[in-house]
Write an enzyme that holds these catalytic residues in place. Structure first.
Site, short mmCIF file in Angstrom:
data_model
loop_
_atom_site.label_atom_id
_atom_site.label_comp_id
_atom_site.label_asym_id
_atom_site.label_seq_id
_atom_site.Cartn_x
_atom_site.Cartn_y
_atom_site.Cartn_z
N HIS A 163 0.84 -1.20 0.00
CA HIS A 163 0.00 0.00 0.00
C HIS A 163 0.88 1.25 0.00
O HIS A 163 1.26 1.75 1.06
CB HIS A 163 -0.91 0.00 1.23
CG HIS A 163 -1.80 -1.19 1.32
ND1 HIS A 163 -1.36 -2.43 1.72
CD2 HIS A 163 -3.15 -1.33 1.05
CE1 HIS A 163 -2.37 -3.29 1.71
NE2 HIS A 163 -3.46 -2.64 1.30
N GLY A 223 -3.64 -3.41 11.47
CA GLY A 223 -4.06 -3.93 10.16
C GLY A 223 -5.57 -3.99 10.14
O GLY A 223 -6.21 -3.37 9.28
N GLY A 283 -10.80 4.63 7.02
CA GLY A 283 -11.32 3.32 7.38
C GLY A 283 -11.33 3.10 8.88
O GLY A 283 -12.27 2.50 9.43
N ASN A 298 -7.81 11.83 3.50
CA ASN A 298 -7.53 11.87 2.06
C ASN A 298 -8.77 11.61 1.20
O ASN A 298 -8.69 11.63 -0.03
CB ASN A 298 -6.41 10.90 1.69
CG ASN A 298 -6.76 9.44 1.97
OD1 ASN A 298 -7.92 9.04 1.91
ND2 ASN A 298 -5.74 8.64 2.29
N ILE A 323 -10.33 9.03 0.38
CA ILE A 323 -10.29 7.90 -0.55
C ILE A 323 -10.38 6.59 0.23
O ILE A 323 -9.73 6.40 1.25
CB ILE A 323 -8.98 7.90 -1.37
CG1 ILE A 323 -8.97 9.10 -2.33
CG2 ILE A 323 -8.81 6.60 -2.15
CD1 ILE A 323 -10.02 9.03 -3.44
N HIS A 379 -3.99 3.22 -3.59
CA HIS A 379 -4.15 2.68 -2.24
C HIS A 379 -3.40 1.37 -2.01
O HIS A 379 -2.53 1.30 -1.15
CB HIS A 379 -5.63 2.45 -1.92
CG HIS A 379 -5.85 1.70 -0.64
ND1 HIS A 379 -5.81 2.31 0.59
CD2 HIS A 379 -6.10 0.38 -0.41
CE1 HIS A 379 -6.02 1.41 1.54
NE2 HIS A 379 -6.20 0.23 0.95
N SER A 438 -22.51 -7.97 37.92
CA SER A 438 -22.68 -9.33 37.42
C SER A 438 -21.35 -10.05 37.22
O SER A 438 -21.23 -11.25 37.44
CB SER A 438 -23.43 -9.31 36.09
OG SER A 438 -24.75 -8.84 36.26
N GLU A 459 -17.82 -3.28 24.67
CA GLU A 459 -17.01 -4.50 24.80
C GLU A 459 -15.78 -4.48 23.89
O GLU A 459 -14.68 -4.84 24.32
CB GLU A 459 -17.86 -5.74 24.51
CG GLU A 459 -18.96 -6.01 25.51
CD GLU A 459 -20.28 -5.33 25.16
OE1 GLU A 459 -21.28 -5.61 25.83
OE2 GLU A 459 -20.30 -4.53 24.19
N PHE A 481 -20.75 -12.22 24.86
CA PHE A 481 -20.29 -11.00 24.21
C PHE A 481 -18.80 -11.02 23.89
O PHE A 481 -18.24 -10.00 23.46
CB PHE A 481 -20.64 -9.78 25.06
CG PHE A 481 -22.12 -9.60 25.25
CD1 PHE A 481 -23.00 -9.83 24.20
CD2 PHE A 481 -22.65 -9.24 26.48
CE1 PHE A 481 -24.37 -9.69 24.37
CE2 PHE A 481 -24.01 -9.11 26.67
CZ PHE A 481 -24.88 -9.33 25.61
N ASP A 504 -32.56 -15.83 30.67
CA ASP A 504 -32.26 -14.84 29.63
C ASP A 504 -32.29 -15.43 28.24
O ASP A 504 -32.35 -14.71 27.24
CB ASP A 504 -30.90 -14.19 29.89
CG ASP A 504 -30.99 -13.06 30.90
OD1 ASP A 504 -32.12 -12.61 31.18
OD2 ASP A 504 -29.95 -12.63 31.42
N HIS A 535 -28.35 -15.05 25.10
CA HIS A 535 -27.32 -14.80 26.10
C HIS A 535 -26.61 -16.08 26.55
O HIS A 535 -25.75 -16.04 27.42
CB HIS A 535 -27.93 -14.10 27.32
CG HIS A 535 -28.19 -12.65 27.11
ND1 HIS A 535 -28.98 -12.18 26.08
CD2 HIS A 535 -27.75 -11.55 27.78
CE1 HIS A 535 -29.03 -10.86 26.14
NE2 HIS A 535 -28.30 -10.45 27.15
N ARG A 581 -22.76 -18.45 36.42
CA ARG A 581 -23.70 -17.61 37.16
C ARG A 581 -24.21 -18.36 38.39
O ARG A 581 -24.45 -17.78 39.44
CB ARG A 581 -24.87 -17.24 36.26
CG ARG A 581 -25.94 -16.41 36.97
CD ARG A 581 -27.13 -16.14 36.06
NE ARG A 581 -28.09 -15.26 36.70
CZ ARG A 581 -29.37 -15.58 36.90
NH1 ARG A 581 -29.82 -16.76 36.54
NH2 ARG A 581 -30.19 -14.71 37.46
#
Length: 661
Positions: free
Chosen positions: A33, A122, A161, A190, A192, A264, A384, A411, A437, A469, A473, A520
């Site tokens: 690049h 990256g 990006g 830029n 682009i 690019h 929790s 997260e 999660f 839940d 979950h 839990r």
């Protein structure tokens, strides 16, 4: 010639050296690049020669400014800089070997491979998230040890990006909330993207976006060194983090491809490079930089030596010198081992029936007392996850000396920031959310594993045992997905003692991140007697045995309790079985073959886990059995779910009988 004394013409030629090396290296590699390094060369030159505090002769100086290339595809920018500045481990041959197997100059910067690379980037936006963590670590250590020892900035070069990625919003809003004033982002504005103009997919006013989260913002011509210099100077005196939008031309100097997406991600080609050399007034052969320009760059690379030496003198005289050095080393193995051993002894006397998330809190109470560099946190689930102990206070904009970050529902941003904290050094980050999660955290977890850094992810509510839940979950496939990541230890303890051992194993491994998956629901203790040894350090071990046994039941976490109940039922019927607790597949797989074979035995084996089977085949043979999940969970009380899906002692008993008959 550095700082204000630098002639503008010399500065331009110094920037053109970056451009030439970048387009030459990409051309030789036939991939890469070139556009971003060519476009940001002027900004990078101003930053490296007038602002960045570092010493090329001592790349690991603890109080150096951190420079993060979040737009990691433009890796030739950082490689060109480190060569030009005189980093010993970046000779010109490494530039010539760009993107080749075994070289230090990988296609995207890799932490630990090349000097001057503070983090692996990256995947866009990750570097920005890491930089927030670095700035948090700097602010914390500054509050703890004072400006004589800790006083540096974190600079980021980010692209369009990076700012489109969702993690950027989590990272920038957290940084603004914490008022991380020593964080400065230089945006390569830029316009682009790979597909063409940014306007194809985005119309966000980025300055307003950052300002809305409490940032100082400004816009400059990225090809005007004086303007860039002034903007950075202003940012350094701000009381908030700063975004500097640097309007640049991608592929600057390329006669037909500059300002276009064609610059690019592909070599410019011989004709375009010849035209760029002419446009830039650079008439030197590929990979050659004239002596006067090399000398100017090397002077910039050495200018921080006096500052480093003065810092070393201050450190030697500082009353907290040894404490600071210990924090930087991160090695607290002796203190952790002794404290956890004493904690285990106390647990073996009480044998509490607790959820392993509560057991984790009990272990953390001990850890946070003896390791004063831990910084905990949670993604808005503190009550929790049980990640905040009574002996630590909150780290916020009013008190950076605190040791607990309220990350909010971020997260991904939390995981990226924890990576940055670990990379900065001087702190050990851990943070929690629900196990399901980890999907939101996964890109950062993977990079932590790739970099080999110590980060602890506290993931509670680890199975259908969370109950009502429901399947959204219930992390049915997540253990398998995490175990698939190389160099990541996934711990799933079965009781309070094993949980304490998991924490000790995670914290004493400096080169591997860890997930600690916690229940839990309350669990019966499986370990009933004390041993000084950390059995989790073997990955799996025999938790209940018979001299002659007909089958081996292998389980992790909450299913060890079920395995032990099945063992008791079978014993009443005259059938003896061995129970193996397997809290960490990764560590167990690394044990000597003899130990693995002796632990699992030759009898029929039954694996049991409230998750999918993937990953278990390394320990189960074709004739063996697995009891677990074959689909998503459901919404119901935990006990009903275990019965509904057949993850019960009765199922184990029936399966054992089928295998041994």
């Amino acid at each position: 010639m550095t700082g204000d004394s630098m002639d503008a013409a010399v500065a331009t030629r110094m920037a053109n050296a970056i451009r030439a090396l970048s387009m030459d290296a990409v051309e030789k590699a036939k991939s890469g690049h070139p556009g971003m390094p060519m476009g940001m060369a002027d900004v990078a030159t101003v930053l490296a020669t007038r602002h960045l505090s570092f010493d090329a002769g001592a790349p690991d100086w603890a109080d150096r400014d951190r420079f993060v290339l979040s737009a990691g595809h433009g890796s030739m920018l950082v490689y060109a800089l480190t060569y030009l500045l005189g980093y010993e481990d970046m000779p010109i041959d490494e530039i010539k070997n760009f993107r080749q197997l075994g070289s230090k100059t990988a296609g995207h910067p890799e932490y630990g491979h090349a000097p001057g690379v503070e983090t692996t980037t990256g995947p866009l936006g990750q570097g920005l998230g890491n930089a927030v963590g670095m700035a948090i670590a700097e602010a914390h250590l500054n509050a703890r040890f004072g400006e004589d020892l800790v006083d540096h900035f974190t600079y980021v070069i980010a692209g369009d990006g990076c700012l489109m990625e969702g993690v950027s919003q989590e990272a920038l809003s957290l940084a603004g909330h914490l008022k991380l004033r020593k964080l400065i982002v230089l945006w390569d504005d830029n316009n682009i993207s790979i597909d063409g103009p940014v306007s194809l997919s985005d119309s966000t006013n980025q300055l307003e976006r950052f300002a809305a989260s409490g940032w100082n913002t400004t816009r400059v011509d990225g090809h005007d060194p004086a303007a860039v210099d002034a903007a950075i100077n202003n940012a350094k005196s701000s009381d908030r983090p700063t975004l500097i939008a640097c309007r640049t031309t991608i592929g600057y100097g390329a006669p037909t491809k500059s300002g276009k997406s064609a610059a690019h991600g592909a070599p410019l080609g011989a004709d375009e490079i010849a035209g760029a050399r002419k446009a830039l007034g650079w008439d030197h052969p590929p990979f050659e930089v004239p002596d006067d320009i090399i000398a100017a760059w090397r002077e910039a690379g050495a200018r921080g030596a006096k500052s480093r030496e003065a810092w070393e003198a201050r450190l030697a005289k500082n009353e907290n010198c040894e404490q600071f050095k210990t924090a930087l080393s991160g090695d607290y193995a002796g203190a952790i081992t002794a404290a956890i051993r004493a904690h285990k002894k106390a647990l073996s006397e009480d044998l509490p029936k607790v959820a392993t998330r509560k057991a984790s809190e009990l272990a953390l109470n001990v850890v946070n007392d003896v390791v004063d560099i831990t910084i905990g946190g949670s993604a808005d689930l503190t009550g929790s996850n049980n990640t905040k102990t009574k002996n630590i206070s909150v780290l916020d904009a009013d008190d950076y000396a605190g040791r607990y970050v309220n990350y909010g529902i971020r997260e991904h941003g939390m995981a990226a920031a924890m990576n940055g904290m670990a990379l900065h050094g001087g702190v050990i980050p851990y943070g929690g959310t629900f196990m399901v999660f980890t999907d939101y955290c996964r890109p950062s977890i993977r990079l932590a594993a790739l970099m080999g850094i110590r980060v602890v992810y506290v993931m509670t509510h680890d199975s259908i045992g969370l109950g009502e839940d429901g399947p959204t979950h219930q992390p049915v496939e997540h253990l398998a997905a995490l175990r698939a990541i190389p160099n990541l230890n996934v711990f799933r303890p079965c009781d309070a003692i094993e949980t304490a051992e998991c924490w000790a194993a995670a914290l004493t491994n400096l080169a591997t991140p860890s997930v600690i998956a916690l229940s839990r629901q309350g669990l019966e203790p499986a370990r009933l007697t004390h041993t000084d040894d950390n059995l989790v350090s073997r990955g799996a071990y025999v938790v209940a045995d018979e001299e002659k046994y007909s089958a081996t039941i292998i389980a992790s976490g909450s299913e060890v309790e079920i395995a032990m109940a099945a063992r008791a039922s079978l014993a009443e019927a005259g059938v003896a079985v061995r129970v193996v607790s397997a809290p960490c597949f990764e560590i167990f797989a690394m044990q000597p073959e003899k130990y693995v074979d002796e632990t699992l035995g030759k009898a029929p084996r039954i694996g049991i886990e409230a998750g999918v089977k993937q990953g278990w085949d390394q320990f189960l043979r074709k004739k063996d059995a697995f009891i677990g999940m074959t689909g998503f969970g459901a919404s119901a009380p935990a006990k009903d779910l275990y019965r509904h899906f057949g993850i019960t002692a009765e199922t184990i008993v029936r399966t054992v009988r089928e295998l041994i008959d």
